[in-house]
Design a protein around this motif. Structure first.
Motif, PDB file in Angstrom:
ATOM      1  N   LEU A   1       0.822  -1.217   0.000  1.00 13.35           N
ATOM      2  CA  LEU A   1       0.000   0.000   0.000  1.00 13.35           C
ATOM      3  C   LEU A   1       0.852   1.261   0.000  1.00 13.35           C
ATOM      4  O   LEU A   1       0.540   2.243  -0.683  1.00 13.35           O
ATOM      5  N   PHE A   2       1.953   1.221   0.741  1.00 17.15           N
ATOM      6  CA  PHE A   2       2.836   2.396   0.773  1.00 17.15           C
ATOM      7  C   PHE A   2       3.501   2.632  -0.579  1.00 17.15           C
ATOM      8  O   PHE A   2       4.015   3.729  -0.820  1.00 17.15           O
ATOM      9  N   ALA A   3       3.475   1.629  -1.444  1.00 17.83           N
ATOM     10  CA  ALA A   3       4.075   1.807  -2.767  1.00 17.83           C
ATOM     11  C   ALA A   3       3.322   2.838  -3.596  1.00 17.83           C
ATOM     12  O   ALA A   3       3.837   3.330  -4.603  1.00 17.83           O
ATOM     13  N   PHE A   4       2.101   3.186  -3.198  1.00 14.67           N
ATOM     14  CA  PHE A   4       1.351   4.206  -3.918  1.00 14.67           C
ATOM     15  C   PHE A   4       1.804   5.626  -3.572  1.00 14.67           C
ATOM     16  O   PHE A   4       1.442   6.577  -4.259  1.00 14.67           O
ATOM     17  N   LEU A   5       2.580   5.778  -2.486  1.00 13.57           N
ATOM     18  CA  LEU A   5       2.941   7.115  -2.018  1.00 13.57           C
ATOM     19  C   LEU A   5       3.688   7.947  -3.068  1.00 13.57           C
ATOM     20  O   LEU A   5       3.406   9.137  -3.218  1.00 13.57           O
ATOM     21  N   PRO A   6       4.640   7.380  -3.808  1.00 15.51           N
ATOM     22  CA  PRO A   6       5.367   8.235  -4.767  1.00 15.51           C
ATOM     23  C   PRO A   6       4.651   8.471  -6.089  1.00 15.51           C
ATOM     24  O   PRO A   6       5.199   9.134  -6.971  1.00 15.51           O
ATOM     25  N   THR A   7       3.448   7.944  -6.271  1.00 17.87           N
ATOM     26  CA  THR A   7       2.756   8.103  -7.549  1.00 17.87           C
ATOM     27  C   THR A   7       2.090   9.472  -7.644  1.00 17.87           C
ATOM     28  O   THR A   7       1.912  10.174  -6.647  1.00 17.87           O
ATOM     29  N   SER A   8       1.694   9.832  -8.864  1.00 20.70           N
ATOM     30  CA  SER A   8       1.043  11.121  -9.104  1.00 20.70           C
ATOM     31  C   SER A   8      -0.446  11.095  -8.801  1.00 20.70           C
ATOM     32  O   SER A   8      -1.100  12.134  -8.845  1.00 20.70           O
ATOM     33  N   TYR A   9      -0.976   9.905  -8.505  1.00 17.34           N
ATOM     34  CA  TYR A   9      -2.398   9.775  -8.199  1.00 17.34           C
ATOM     35  C   TYR A   9      -2.565  10.024  -6.700  1.00 17.34           C
ATOM     36  O   TYR A   9      -2.560   9.107  -5.883  1.00 17.34           O
ATOM     37  N   ILE A  10      -2.715  11.298  -6.331  1.00 17.51           N
ATOM     38  CA  ILE A  10      -2.705  11.694  -4.924  1.00 17.51           C
ATOM     39  C   ILE A  10      -3.829  11.021  -4.150  1.00 17.51           C
ATOM     40  O   ILE A  10      -3.658  10.635  -2.992  1.00 17.51           O
ATOM     41  N   GLY A  11      -4.982  10.871  -4.787  1.00 12.60           N
ATOM     42  CA  GLY A  11      -6.103  10.250  -4.102  1.00 12.60           C
ATOM     43  C   GLY A  11      -5.764   8.865  -3.600  1.00 12.60           C
ATOM     44  O   GLY A  11      -6.041   8.507  -2.450  1.00 12.60           O
TER      45      GLY A  11
ATOM     46  N   ALA B   1       0.151   5.371 -12.708  1.00 10.51           N
ATOM     47  CA  ALA B   1       0.337   5.304 -11.258  1.00 10.51           C
ATOM     48  C   ALA B   1       0.149   3.886 -10.745  1.00 10.51           C
ATOM     49  O   ALA B   1       0.915   3.410  -9.892  1.00 10.51           O
ATOM     50  N   PHE B   2      -0.852   3.185 -11.266  1.00 10.07           N
ATOM     51  CA  PHE B   2      -1.085   1.818 -10.793  1.00 10.07           C
ATOM     52  C   PHE B   2      -0.008   0.864 -11.289  1.00 10.07           C
ATOM     53  O   PHE B   2       0.374  -0.075 -10.580  1.00 10.07           O
ATOM     54  N   ILE B   3       0.489   1.084 -12.489  1.00  7.99           N
ATOM     55  CA  ILE B   3       1.597   0.248 -12.969  1.00  7.99           C
ATOM     56  C   ILE B   3       2.830   0.489 -12.115  1.00  7.99           C
ATOM     57  O   ILE B   3       3.512  -0.456 -11.675  1.00  7.99           O
ATOM     58  N   GLN B   4       3.123   1.760 -11.867  1.00  9.88           N
ATOM     59  CA  GLN B   4       4.270   2.100 -11.033  1.00  9.88           C
ATOM     60  C   GLN B   4       4.127   1.513  -9.636  1.00  9.88           C
ATOM     61  O   GLN B   4       5.062   0.884  -9.114  1.00  9.88           O
ATOM     62  N   ALA B   5       2.939   1.694  -9.044  1.00 10.60           N
ATOM     63  CA  ALA B   5       2.714   1.162  -7.698  1.00 10.60           C
ATOM     64  C   ALA B   5       2.742  -0.354  -7.700  1.00 10.60           C
ATOM     65  O   ALA B   5       3.226  -0.989  -6.754  1.00 10.60           O
ATOM     66  N   GLY B   6       2.197  -0.970  -8.783  1.00  6.76           N
ATOM     67  CA  GLY B   6       2.208  -2.422  -8.869  1.00  6.76           C
ATOM     68  C   GLY B   6       3.618  -2.973  -8.887  1.00  6.76           C
ATOM     69  O   GLY B   6       3.936  -3.960  -8.194  1.00  6.76           O
ATOM     70  N   VAL B   7       4.488  -2.337  -9.672  1.00 10.61           N
ATOM     71  CA  VAL B   7       5.883  -2.786  -9.729  1.00 10.61           C
ATOM     72  C   VAL B   7       6.563  -2.591  -8.382  1.00 10.61           C
ATOM     73  O   VAL B   7       7.253  -3.490  -7.864  1.00 10.61           O
ATOM     74  N   LEU B   8       6.366  -1.396  -7.794  1.00 13.77           N
ATOM     75  CA  LEU B   8       6.968  -1.137  -6.489  1.00 13.77           C
ATOM     76  C   LEU B   8       6.436  -2.093  -5.422  1.00 13.77           C
ATOM     77  O   LEU B   8       7.190  -2.578  -4.566  1.00 13.77           O
ATOM     78  N   SER B   9       5.117  -2.354  -5.466  1.00 13.35           N
ATOM     79  CA  SER B   9       4.525  -3.272  -4.494  1.00 13.35           C
ATOM     80  C   SER B   9       5.127  -4.664  -4.635  1.00 13.35           C
ATOM     81  O   SER B   9       5.486  -5.313  -3.638  1.00 13.35           O
ATOM     82  N   PHE B  10       5.210  -5.110  -5.880  1.00 13.09           N
ATOM     83  CA  PHE B  10       5.748  -6.446  -6.126  1.00 13.09           C
ATOM     84  C   PHE B  10       7.192  -6.547  -5.621  1.00 13.09           C
ATOM     85  O   PHE B  10       7.566  -7.504  -4.939  1.00 13.09           O
TER      86      PHE B  10
END
Length: 864
Positions: A389-399, A717-726
């Motif tokens: 979940l924290f992998a979403f922090l650096p993305t541009s999708y602030i929500g 953002a979701f691709i970036q977060a998905g890679v970071l999460s993985f």
């Protein structure tokens, strides 16, 4: 892991020994969090704040908004009248009323009317249409002059009588009067029957029925917004509707007022989400309680799980608010995220304790053993999910970044409470007394043996399914249009859909700024040369072409009509006796003119005579209604005709200041607005339109560009977060499990479940969208947690996993989440319903993987 296992076991045991202390401390923390939340609660419903302002398309959007601040945060009041005159009168009166409420409305404008358009609007039409319009005015002169002198039912009857005298003299034929006779007969028949009726002099003189362009008017309102409220413009919308009702602008009076625009769309979307929130929440609660009871077969254990989850939710809300400073429309999804995963943690511990109780352990010992048995897996699952979940922090999708921050914190809260508060509550409630039973999972024994015996076939099928899913995933659709997530039945969306059907009023336009008016003219020419552009609008559009010829036509009409319209003092309104006399006289004249002839004109004359006779014989109220029906639009028409006849030359210097401000910035930059050719609502057509315009004007902005930009940013953002999460989860598992094979066994089922979910969406043509994509973090978290539980149990030497208490806990946890949040499917909000569908599909595959694929992967002992 032994140190961690013993640590969680000791914490559970300590909580069981001091249950009142733990419960009191937990309650105190929850009350403190609740107090903080109530004192500092902040909620933004501004969707513009959900995506980073650092993105290029967002910066262009914000720069355009700063250049034209009067076009931000708008309510568009769409006024439809049964006649053009009703629409004009309603718009004028409503705008005047709203201008008197500066406490609620910052600005009020009529973009299609006002003194300039009333006087010079005719000149903006093509020369042929100006010629036709002025000819109609000249032809109407025999009616307009007398009616200007007596704008009443008496005057109308007198004009008909005068025209019939001309027919009798042979100056005209009765057929020439047929349109007027038929229109008046229809209107007076309704009035004589006491029915509402609406009459249009403009339509009568034009000779054609009016379309939406003639009967629809607009008011643009900038409301005073309260972003601290869930519906920031609720007060303004209510005030606008109240003003319209107070002016009698309703269907009974031939007028409808509907609200649309970005502000009502946002407000009504939130209202739609909460519309059947009671039904959805009730279904969720019943499902949670029902499945929890089936899992533990004890009301006291269910109460403990629900209480621990609720207090954890309160603490998470307080901590999340402290970290992010506010909630947004997406970050509030931490509630289902926390409930789904928090209940899972509690079920794992409770069901394991039930299993330990079956071995004759006392409740404190059973809880301590459960802590030792599943505590490490819970800790690792919580850490892995939080990392994802924290992998979403650096993305541009602030929500979603804020959602990740709050939900990630919630995972730590859920884990801590599952090993502290839950054991304490189970002790306080004496949940171990009387009949705690794990329930049998022996029904799964045949499946367990089958999976072990056919391990190769099961894994082969799983591999084939993964390959097929990989082949389907590239065809997965992402619906970029947020309008598709809104209920088509709410007023704002239905009104917008109505407007979008008109290519000249579609909101799917693109605007570009040029350095000057001259540069804007050149840019407009380049854009109009594109096949994807139907036409453009700029400030130059409001400076009429062929002015000399048009003004000559207007001058000719003014020379003929002016003496009859200017300086005329209307007669006072007639008395009822005068109305009766006028109706009687004109009805008799109509019958004489018609005689016994059967031609259409004679038939129309007799019909009007009959209507007048009925009106004459009826109550006085019907005659007054008929007079107002005819006189009100007549007054509007006469005022508009006088204004049109005063048209003069139009230059940039003579344009109204508010009109210029809509097209030229304070520093001299000029706006060009491009309209799409073809279907203005087709996604592919709008994509080509946006690409073509941006090729000419790279800095352009507008709805088609924003939709594509937002969609691309969110997917990225979701691709970036998905890679970071993985990467984060894999690294965490590698540190904890320390064997590549074990890490692979923990991650492969997650990937398979995800592939099967996306492939199913492709096969069923269920696109991902801005709403249901938010469910992916929940699905990822559940998948990671379940895999960790199984791998940890497998590493501890457990066999026949399908018959274990772990499988029971996992199955009921999945059923709880699926059943509870599948209730979202019941929502009348399309976006929320799509989230429910995606959750159900994913959790269905998760259960299948749990019962078949995971046991096959873990069929061989760790030493192999």
């Amino acid at each position: 892991m032994s140190t961690e296992l013993s640590l969680t076991g000791r914490i559970v045991a300590a909580s069981a020994r001091r249950p009142l202390v733990v419960a009191f401390l937990s309650l105190a923390i929850a009350l403190s969090a609740l107090f903080y939340t109530t004192r500092h609660f902040a909620m933004t419903t501004d969707t513009a704040e959900l995506i980073s302002t650092d993105l290029p398309w967002r910066q262009r959007e914000l720069a355009f908004a700063a250049a034209f601040p009067q076009q931000r945060d708008l309510i568009l009041a769409v006024i439809d009248g049964a006649t053009p005159e009703l629409a004009d009168d309603a718009a004028a009166r409503l705008a005047a009323a709203l201008e008197g409420r500066p406490d609620v409305f910052r600005t009020v404008r009529r973009p299609d009317s006002g003194p300039f358009f009333e006087r010079e609007g005719l000149l903006l039409l093509p020369l042929a249409e100006v010629r036709s319009a002025t000819e109609q005015l000249v032809n109407a002169q025999p009616f307009l002059g007398p009616l200007a002198a007596d704008p009443s039912l008496r005057g109308v009857a007198g004009v008909i009588g005068t025209a019939l005298e001309g027919v009798a003299r042979g100056d005209a034929g009765l057929a020439d009067l047929r349109p007027a006779l038929s229109a008046l007969a229809q209107a007076l028949e309704a009035a004589a029957s006491g029915r509402p009726a609406f009459f249009s002099w403009r339509a009568l003189f034009a000779g054609t029925p009016p379309g939406p362009r003639e009967t629809r008017r607009f008011i643009l309102v900038q409301p005073v917004l309260d972003y601290g409220a869930l519906q920031p413009a609720a007060a303004a919308s209510a005030a606008l509707r109240s003003s319209a009702a107070g002016l009698g602008l309703d269907a009974a009076h031939g007028v409808t007022v509907r609200l649309t625009g970005p502000v009502p769309l946002a407000d009504e979307e939130f209202a739609t989400i909460s519309e059947n929130a009671g039904l959805v929440s009730g279904a969720m609660l019943l499902a949670l309680l029902g499945i929890l009871w089936l899992a533990v077969r004890s009301a006291r254990v269910v109460l403990a799980i629900v209480a621990a989850t609720f207090l954890g939710l309160v603490v998470t809300a307080g901590l999340g608010l402290a970290v992010t400073g506010r909630f947004n429309l997406i970050s509030v999804a931490f509630i289902p995220l926390f409930v789904g995963l928090g209940i899972d943690f509690n079920i794992q511990l409770a069901v394991r304790a039930l299993a330990e109780r079956q071995h004759g352990r006392a409740l404190p010992d059973a809880l301590a053993a459960a802590g030792r048995g599943v505590g490490g897996a819970l800790a690792l699952a919580a850490a892995a999910i939080a990392a994802g979940l924290f992998a979403f922090l650096p993305t541009s999708y602030i929500g979603v970044a804020e959602l990740g921050a709050i939900a990630g914190i919630g995972m730590a809260v859920a884990f801590v409470l599952s090993i502290t508060l839950l054991p304490a509550l189970l002790m306080i409630l004496r949940a171990g007394a009387g009949g705690l039973a794990e329930g049998s999972t022996h029904l799964l024994a045949p499946l367990d043996r089958l999976v072990h015996r056919r391990r190769g076939a099961v894994l082969g099928i799983a591999g084939a399914a993964a390959v097929l899913s990989l082949a389907l995933v590239p065809f997965l659709r992402f619906d970029f249009d947020p309008l598709h997530l809104r209920s088509p039945d709410v007023e704002s969306m239905a009104t917008l859909t109505d407007l979008m059907a008109d290519p000249d009023r579609t909101p799917n336009t693109i605007s570009a700024l040029a350095p000057s008016l001259e540069a804007a003219a050149a840019l407009a020419k380049r854009l109009e040369a594109l096949p994807q552009v139907s036409h453009t609008v700029s400030l130059s559009t409001f400076i009429p072409a062929d002015q000399e010829e048009k003004l000559a036509l207007v001058a000719d009409a003014a020379m003929l009509l002016g003496p009859a319209l200017e300086g005329v003092e209307p007669l006072p309104p007639p008395s009822d006796t005068e109305l009766v006399r006028a109706l009687s006289t004109t009805a008799a004249a109509l019958r004489r003119a018609a005689g016994d002839a059967l031609d259409p004109a004679s038939t129309a004359a007799r019909r009007l005579a009959e209507a007048m006779a009925r009106l004459e014989a009826g109550p006085a109220a019907n005659r007054l209604a008929a007079q107002e029906m005819l006189a009100a639009p007549l007054r509007t028409l006469l005022a508009q005709t006088r204004a049109v006849l005063q048209a003069g030359p139009v230059t940039k210097a003579s344009l109204p200041a508010d009109l210029v401000a809509d097209w030229v910035t304070a520093d001299g930059r000029a706006r060009v607005q491009a309209f799409p050719s073809g279907n203005p609502n087709d996604d592919e057509n709008l994509r080509r339109f946006a690409e073509a315009v941006q090729a000419v004007a790279p800095d352009a902005t507008g709805t088609p560009i924003s939709i594509r930009g937002a969609g691309g940013s969110i997917v990225e953002a979701f691709i970036q977060a998905g890679v970071l999460s993985f990467l984060a989860v894999t690294a965490l598992l590698a540190v904890a499990l320390r064997r590549v094979r074990d890490v692979a066994l923990a991650m492969l089922p997650v990937l398979l479940s995800g592939l099967l979910t996306l492939a199913t969406c492709t096969a069923l043509d269920l696109p991902l969208n801005f709403a249901n994509i938010i469910a992916l973090p929940l699905l990822f978290g559940i998948g990671v947690a379940f895999n960790i539980y199984f791998v940890m149990a497998w590493r501890a030497g457990e066999t026949d996993l399908l018959q274990s208490s772990l499988t029971r806990a996992v199955v009921f946890s999945a059923l709880t989440t699926a059943t509870a949040f599948g209730a979202l499917w019941l929502s009348s909000h399309p976006g929320t319903a799509s989230m429910g569908r995606l959750l159900m599909i994913s959790l269905g595959w998760e259960l299948l993987v749990t019962l078949l694929i995971r046991p096959a992967l873990l069929a061989r002992p760790p030493a192999d």
